[in-house]
Design an enzyme around this catalytic site. Structure first.
Site, short mmCIF file in Angstrom:
data_model
loop_
_atom_site.label_atom_id
_atom_site.label_comp_id
_atom_site.label_asym_id
_atom_site.label_seq_id
_atom_site.Cartn_x
_atom_site.Cartn_y
_atom_site.Cartn_z
N HIS B 59 0.56 -1.08 -0.24
CA HIS B 59 -0.08 -0.32 -0.10
C HIS B 59 1.25 1.28 -0.28
O HIS B 59 0.10 2.14 -0.74
CB HIS B 59 -0.64 0.28 1.53
CG HIS B 59 -0.72 0.01 2.48
ND1 HIS B 59 0.31 -0.44 3.41
CD2 HIS B 59 -0.31 1.56 3.42
CE1 HIS B 59 0.78 -0.17 4.39
NE2 HIS B 59 0.59 1.48 4.02
N HIS B 74 1.86 6.72 -1.17
CA HIS B 74 0.54 6.05 0.07
C HIS B 74 -0.58 5.80 -1.18
O HIS B 74 -0.71 6.64 -1.50
CB HIS B 74 0.49 7.05 1.10
CG HIS B 74 -0.28 5.86 1.75
ND1 HIS B 74 -1.35 5.55 2.09
CD2 HIS B 74 0.62 5.51 3.43
CE1 HIS B 74 -0.81 4.81 3.26
NE2 HIS B 74 -0.17 4.73 3.81
#
Lengths: 89, 150
Positions: B59, B74
């Site tokens: 992620h 991110h």
């Protein structure tokens, strides 16, 4: 007077020191003048760099060590240890 | 003063960081930058450097350069909670990557089905100040997202 302090804490953040909690922790660390390091096992990093803190890969329940060196060491270690022990998100 | 061009790591639309519904990113605690509302399926390295962090769950990742520049990508918000669902790592933590190297594949539909917001912050957490920034649509690995002055 200069202080050098060290404290071992158990990481409380439920997803470990992932990006968001690391950002909050580092933001707080940057608020102190002291030199601050965070380590896990043998790896020690600058606690004022988010990416460095992320490389520790610290998970909830891991033992990490804060080392603080400088005039505001006592304040810094109390604040940062309680952040690490709590839920940073 | 050197200028470093940071490429878009994702295809998509540039969004102000302040409008991201996550106060840590919106208040720039992780660093200055922008977010991308992604339209593609792959995240690439925005600069050439060391892939010092690639989360096992895919992620997020971080790259550092020799100049002290650090970039964090991110993918989506709170996506750590998906524990890798919807993400597939292509690169390996610790490797040297060129700007444009594919790092992670992701599937927007899977991430959104789990109730996560897909807005993806791209922030500079190390040296340098952002002096110029793209707007509108950007293409991963092709368009400059922002320019850092170091």
């Amino acid at each position: 007077m200069e202080y050098m302090m060290e404290r071992t804490v158990i990481l409380g953040s439920k997803s470990g020191l992932h990006a968001r909690p690391a950002a909050v922790f580092v933001q707080n660390a940057k608020g102190f003048q002291s030199q601050i390091t965070l380590s896990k096992n043998e790896k020690m990093v600058n606690a004022k760099s988010i990416l460095s803190v992320l490389t520790l890969g610290a998970e909830q329940g891991d033992q990490v060590v804060l080392k603080v060196d400088g005039e505001d060491a006592e304040l810094a270690i109390d604040k940062l240890a309680s952040l690490l022990e709590g839920d940073l998100g | 003063m050197a200028k470093i061009e940071v490429l878009a790591p994702l295809d998509g639309t540039v969004v102000d960081l302040e409008s991201v519904p996550d106060e840590v990113f919106a208040q720039k605690m992780a660093g200055d930058g922008v977010a991308i509302d992604p339209s593609g399926r792959v995240a690439v390295a925005p600069v050439t450097g060391d892939l010092v962090k690639l989360f096992p769950g895919g992620h997020a990742f971080g790259i550092s350069t020799g100049d002290g520049v650090e970039l964090i990508v991110h993918i989506g918000l709170d996506t750590v909670e998906l524990k890798g669902e919807g993400f597939e790592n292509i690169a390996t933590e610790g490797q040297v990557v060129q700007a444009g190297t594919p790092i992670v594949n992701f599937d927007r539909a899977t991430v959104e089905r789990r109730g996560k917001v897909m807005l993806s912050p791209v922030v500079s957490s190390g040296a340098g100040t952002i002096v110029r920034c793209a707007s509108g649509t950007v293409r991963a690995g092709l368009d400059v997202l922002f320019v850092l002055e170091v």
